[in-house]
Design a protein around this motif. Structure first.
Motif, PDB file in Angstrom:
ATOM      1  N   VAL A  49       0.718  -1.265   0.152  1.00  0.00           N
ATOM      2  CA  VAL A  49      -0.135  -0.047   0.069  1.00  0.00           C
ATOM      3  C   VAL A  49       0.916   1.274  -0.135  1.00  0.00           C
ATOM      4  CG1 VAL A  49      -1.838   1.312   1.260  1.00  0.00           C
ATOM      5  CG2 VAL A  49      -1.873  -1.104   1.166  1.00  0.00           C
ATOM      6  N   TRP A  50       1.986   1.043   0.839  1.00  0.00           N
ATOM      7  CA  TRP A  50       2.838   2.286   0.844  1.00  0.00           C
ATOM      8  C   TRP A  50       3.529   2.613  -0.587  1.00  0.00           C
ATOM      9  CZ3 TRP A  50       8.534   2.431   2.030  1.00  0.00           C
ATOM     10  CH2 TRP A  50       9.017   3.786   2.142  1.00  0.00           C
ATOM     11  N   VAL A  51       4.044   1.449  -1.225  1.00  0.00           N
ATOM     12  CA  VAL A  51       4.593   1.844  -2.571  1.00  0.00           C
ATOM     13  C   VAL A  51       3.983   2.089  -3.864  1.00  0.00           C
ATOM     14  CG1 VAL A  51       6.813   0.689  -1.475  1.00  0.00           C
ATOM     15  CG2 VAL A  51       4.999  -0.597  -2.945  1.00  0.00           C
ATOM     16  N   ALA A  52       2.528   1.650  -3.791  1.00  0.00           N
ATOM     17  CA  ALA A  52       1.750   1.681  -5.060  1.00  0.00           C
ATOM     18  C   ALA A  52       0.871   2.856  -4.946  1.00  0.00           C
ATOM     19  CB  ALA A  52       0.882   0.367  -4.804  1.00  0.00           C
ATOM     20  N   PRO A  53       1.084   3.792  -5.816  1.00  0.00           N
ATOM     21  CA  PRO A  53       0.082   5.191  -5.739  1.00  0.00           C
ATOM     22  C   PRO A  53      -1.144   4.690  -6.045  1.00  0.00           C
ATOM     23  CG  PRO A  53       2.082   5.291  -7.036  1.00  0.00           C
ATOM     24  CD  PRO A  53       2.033   3.699  -6.926  1.00  0.00           C
ATOM     25  N   SER A  54      -1.511   3.630  -6.677  1.00  0.00           N
ATOM     26  CA  SER A  54      -2.941   3.220  -6.874  1.00  0.00           C
ATOM     27  C   SER A  54      -3.726   2.906  -5.664  1.00  0.00           C
ATOM     28  CB  SER A  54      -3.133   2.136  -7.917  1.00  0.00           C
ATOM     29  OG  SER A  54      -2.571   0.820  -7.515  1.00  0.00           O
ATOM     30  N   LEU A  55      -2.937   2.652  -4.464  1.00  0.00           N
ATOM     31  CA  LEU A  55      -3.632   2.039  -3.367  1.00  0.00           C
ATOM     32  C   LEU A  55      -3.846   3.042  -2.206  1.00  0.00           C
ATOM     33  CD1 LEU A  55      -2.085  -1.470  -2.928  1.00  0.00           C
ATOM     34  CD2 LEU A  55      -4.147  -0.882  -4.092  1.00  0.00           C
ATOM     35  N   HIS A  56      -3.366   4.372  -2.810  1.00  0.00           N
ATOM     36  CA  HIS A  56      -3.458   5.433  -1.706  1.00  0.00           C
ATOM     37  C   HIS A  56      -4.767   5.905  -1.652  1.00  0.00           C
ATOM     38  CE1 HIS A  56       1.293   6.217  -2.404  1.00  0.00           C
ATOM     39  NE2 HIS A  56       0.621   5.249  -1.698  1.00  0.00           N
ATOM     40  N   THR A  57      -5.681   5.326  -1.193  1.00  0.00           N
ATOM     41  CA  THR A  57      -7.058   5.763  -0.780  1.00  0.00           C
ATOM     42  C   THR A  57      -7.442   5.463   0.817  1.00  0.00           C
ATOM     43  OG1 THR A  57      -7.722   3.376  -1.431  1.00  0.00           O
ATOM     44  CG2 THR A  57      -7.460   4.958  -3.322  1.00  0.00           C
ATOM     45  N   PRO A  58      -8.591   5.862   1.120  1.00  0.00           N
ATOM     46  CA  PRO A  58      -8.980   5.758   2.525  1.00  0.00           C
ATOM     47  C   PRO A  58      -9.349   4.337   2.984  1.00  0.00           C
ATOM     48  CG  PRO A  58     -10.162   7.576   1.469  1.00  0.00           C
ATOM     49  CD  PRO A  58      -9.311   6.956   0.371  1.00  0.00           C
ATOM     50  N   MET A  59      -9.853   3.565   1.905  1.00  0.00           N
ATOM     51  CA  MET A  59     -10.017   2.041   2.025  1.00  0.00           C
ATOM     52  C   MET A  59      -8.665   1.360   2.656  1.00  0.00           C
ATOM     53  SD  MET A  59     -11.309  -0.969  -0.240  1.00  0.00           S
ATOM     54  CE  MET A  59     -11.287  -2.601   0.247  1.00  0.00           C
ATOM     55  N   TYR A  60      -7.710   1.800   2.015  1.00  0.00           N
ATOM     56  CA  TYR A  60      -6.253   0.898   1.969  1.00  0.00           C
ATOM     57  C   TYR A  60      -5.680   1.688   3.372  1.00  0.00           C
ATOM     58  CZ  TYR A  60      -7.492  -1.678  -1.957  1.00  0.00           C
ATOM     59  OH  TYR A  60      -8.009  -2.409  -3.042  1.00  0.00           O
ATOM     60  N   PHE A  61      -5.999   2.929   3.447  1.00  0.00           N
ATOM     61  CA  PHE A  61      -5.366   3.767   4.569  1.00  0.00           C
ATOM     62  C   PHE A  61      -5.858   3.092   5.913  1.00  0.00           C
ATOM     63  CE2 PHE A  61      -6.119   6.849   8.064  1.00  0.00           C
ATOM     64  CZ  PHE A  61      -4.568   7.361   7.950  1.00  0.00           C
ATOM     65  N   PHE A  62      -7.240   2.611   5.844  1.00  0.00           N
ATOM     66  CA  PHE A  62      -7.529   1.867   7.294  1.00  0.00           C
ATOM     67  C   PHE A  62      -7.051   0.587   7.490  1.00  0.00           C
ATOM     68  CE2 PHE A  62     -11.360   5.043   6.540  1.00  0.00           C
ATOM     69  CZ  PHE A  62     -11.101   5.727   7.650  1.00  0.00           C
ATOM     70  N   LEU A  63      -6.851  -0.064   6.145  1.00  0.00           N
ATOM     71  CA  LEU A  63      -6.596  -1.518   6.104  1.00  0.00           C
ATOM     72  C   LEU A  63      -4.901  -1.640   6.638  1.00  0.00           C
ATOM     73  CD1 LEU A  63      -7.235  -4.264   5.521  1.00  0.00           C
ATOM     74  CD2 LEU A  63      -6.408  -3.763   2.931  1.00  0.00           C
ATOM     75  N   THR A  64      -4.243  -0.708   6.293  1.00  0.00           N
ATOM     76  CA  THR A  64      -2.912  -0.613   6.770  1.00  0.00           C
ATOM     77  C   THR A  64      -2.784  -0.507   8.300  1.00  0.00           C
ATOM     78  OG1 THR A  64      -2.710   1.835   6.455  1.00  0.00           O
ATOM     79  CG2 THR A  64      -1.821   0.477   4.658  1.00  0.00           C
ATOM     80  N   HIS A  65      -3.719   0.391   8.847  1.00  0.00           N
ATOM     81  CA  HIS A  65      -3.798   0.539  10.332  1.00  0.00           C
ATOM     82  C   HIS A  65      -4.438  -0.955  10.947  1.00  0.00           C
ATOM     83  CE1 HIS A  65      -2.452   4.678  11.082  1.00  0.00           C
ATOM     84  NE2 HIS A  65      -2.957   4.631  10.006  1.00  0.00           N
ATOM     85  N   PHE A  66      -5.259  -1.359  10.185  1.00  0.00           N
ATOM     86  CA  PHE A  66      -5.897  -2.773  10.767  1.00  0.00           C
ATOM     87  C   PHE A  66      -4.654  -3.810  10.737  1.00  0.00           C
ATOM     88  CE2 PHE A  66      -8.290  -6.698  10.023  1.00  0.00           C
ATOM     89  CZ  PHE A  66      -9.325  -6.471  11.053  1.00  0.00           C
ATOM     90  N   SER A  67      -4.053  -3.642   9.716  1.00  0.00           N
ATOM     91  CA  SER A  67      -2.874  -4.986   9.573  1.00  0.00           C
ATOM     92  C   SER A  67      -1.842  -4.529  10.903  1.00  0.00           C
ATOM     93  CB  SER A  67      -2.230  -4.652   8.208  1.00  0.00           C
ATOM     94  OG  SER A  67      -2.857  -5.246   7.218  1.00  0.00           O
ATOM     95  N   ALA A  79      -9.008  -1.352  19.323  1.00  0.00           N
ATOM     96  CA  ALA A  79      -8.673  -0.393  18.395  1.00  0.00           C
ATOM     97  C   ALA A  79      -9.532  -1.134  17.049  1.00  0.00           C
ATOM     98  CB  ALA A  79      -7.188  -0.183  18.258  1.00  0.00           C
ATOM     99  N   GLU A  80      -9.118  -2.570  16.796  1.00  0.00           N
ATOM    100  CA  GLU A  80      -9.523  -3.141  15.724  1.00  0.00           C
ATOM    101  C   GLU A  80     -11.072  -3.032  15.676  1.00  0.00           C
ATOM    102  OE1 GLU A  80      -8.334  -7.058  14.543  1.00  0.00           O
ATOM    103  OE2 GLU A  80      -6.290  -6.666  14.122  1.00  0.00           O
ATOM    104  N   CYS A  81     -11.640  -2.978  16.650  1.00  0.00           N
ATOM    105  CA  CYS A  81     -13.310  -3.146  16.603  1.00  0.00           C
ATOM    106  C   CYS A  81     -13.523  -1.694  15.964  1.00  0.00           C
ATOM    107  CB  CYS A  81     -13.797  -3.294  18.103  1.00  0.00           C
ATOM    108  SG  CYS A  81     -13.780  -4.781  18.696  1.00  0.00           S
ATOM    109  N   HIS A  82     -13.050  -0.523  16.485  1.00  0.00           N
ATOM    110  CA  HIS A  82     -13.272   0.823  15.839  1.00  0.00           C
ATOM    111  C   HIS A  82     -12.706   0.622  14.541  1.00  0.00           C
ATOM    112  CE1 HIS A  82     -15.012   2.304  19.547  1.00  0.00           C
ATOM    113  NE2 HIS A  82     -14.067   1.457  20.264  1.00  0.00           N
TER     114      HIS A  82
END
Length: 330
Positions: free
Chosen positions: A47-65, A108-111
């Motif tokens: 997600v960090w290196v791919a510009p196409s994944l710089h969206t809110p969905m993947y932003f939340f997903l990185t914190h979830f990971s 935190a994962e719940c929220h």
């Protein structure tokens, strides 16, 4: 915390005390932990290196990971060393720290799951205003709120769990310091602590699950009203992975924490393995293997790596040719 002045050492009874079962379980859980780290770190890097994944969905997903990595690392290394060496003791401070950090990242994962459901709600039901509503500032605020609530909740959980006097023997019938087996060791009356933990777990668990259910109820209503079959299929596909992760995570959490401590038993260990060990491993695969955007980004990264290797090999070949001919390269 700590009703008595002496801080006892605890003994974790672990998953099993049968010697011939410990070696296979060590190998299995070590493999799962390695896959968990590789999958979640790989997803964060992608997600960090791919510009196409710089969206809110993947932003939340990185914190979830990131939360998956953290609370899995809080549990698995200690469990693995206990299985390998048989030294199952843990200090009072270590037990408090383990439980506190575990409660923090699980809450935190719940929220974060609720924030991801809200993101999908806006994306499907209000696509024209998506960029404005789910802005970078809003994303950071939702993540900050998740960790703030989780931090405050973890303090309450920890205070209620370790706030009394402990009676011997200090044997925790679990493979990590969890609330219900620790509460059984308290000499004092634990009813108030149980009620407080139950009430806060209900507020966090049911509160976020209601947000998720309402969000997906609205999404389902919107999707069924779409005239285009491909649009419906794309919307369902986008939300399916999130629903699978939510079902696994909340199913085991509700079984574990939305019941009085007196009703807990040996089945808790099996349920705990799912949300502490198995679920963090599955999440990267649930969110990536069935996701076309992630597959495309991964393919691009592979092509870049192969191109760099090819260019590096070609450059080395040219230098070798120059050396053979006696030319000085750059």
């Amino acid at each position: 915390m700590g009703g008595n002045h002496t801080q006892p050492k605890f003994i974790l009874l672990g998953i099993t005390d049968t010697p011939w079962e410990q070696a296979p379980l060590f190998g299995l859980f070590l493999l799962i932990y390695i896959v968990t780290l590789a999958g979640n770190i790989g997803l964060i890097v992608l997600v960090w290196v791919a510009p196409s994944l710089h969206t809110p969905m993947y932003f939340f997903l990185t914190h979830f990971s990131l939360a998956d990595i953290c609370y899995s690392s809080i549990i698995s290394p200690k469990m693995l060393t206990d299985l390998l060496f048989g030294n199952k003791t843990i200090s009072w401070a270590g037990c408090v720290t383990q439980f506190h950090l575990f409660a923090l990242f699980v809450t935190a994962e719940c929220h974060l799951l609720a924030a991801m459901a809200y993101d999908r709600l806006v994306a499907v039901c209000h696509p024209l205003s998506y960029v404005m509503v789910v802005s970078p500032r809003a994303c950071w605020q939702l993540v900050a709120w998740s960790y703030l609530v989780a931090s405050l909740s973890a303090l309450v959980y920890t205070g209620c769990t370790f706030g009394g006097s402990f009676c011997g023997p200090h044997h925790i019938d679990h493979f990590f310091c969890d609330a219900s087996p620790v509460l059984r060791l308290l000499c004092s009356d634990t009813r108030r602590s149980e009620v407080a933990i139950f009430a806060l777990a209900t507020a966090n668990g049911l509160g976020t699950s209601v947000v998720i259910l309402l969000s997906y109820g609205r999404i389902l209503h919107t999707v069924l009203g779409m005239r285009s079959a491909p649009s419906r299929a794309r919307a369902f596909h986008t939300c399916a992975s999130h629903l699978v992760s939510v079902s696994v995570f909340y199913g085991t959490l509700f079984f574990m924490y939305l019941q009085p401590a007196s009703r807990h038993g040996s089945r808790d260990k099996v349920a705990s393995v799912f949300y502490t060990v198995v679920s963090p491993m599955l999440n990267p695969f649930i969110y990536s293997l069935r996701n076309k955007e992630v597959k495309v980004a991964l393919g691009k990264c592979r092509r870049r790596i192969n191109l760099c290797r090819h260019q590096r090999g070609a450059a080395n070949g040219i230098r070798e040719s120059w050396n053979v001919l006696g030319w000085k390269g750059p």
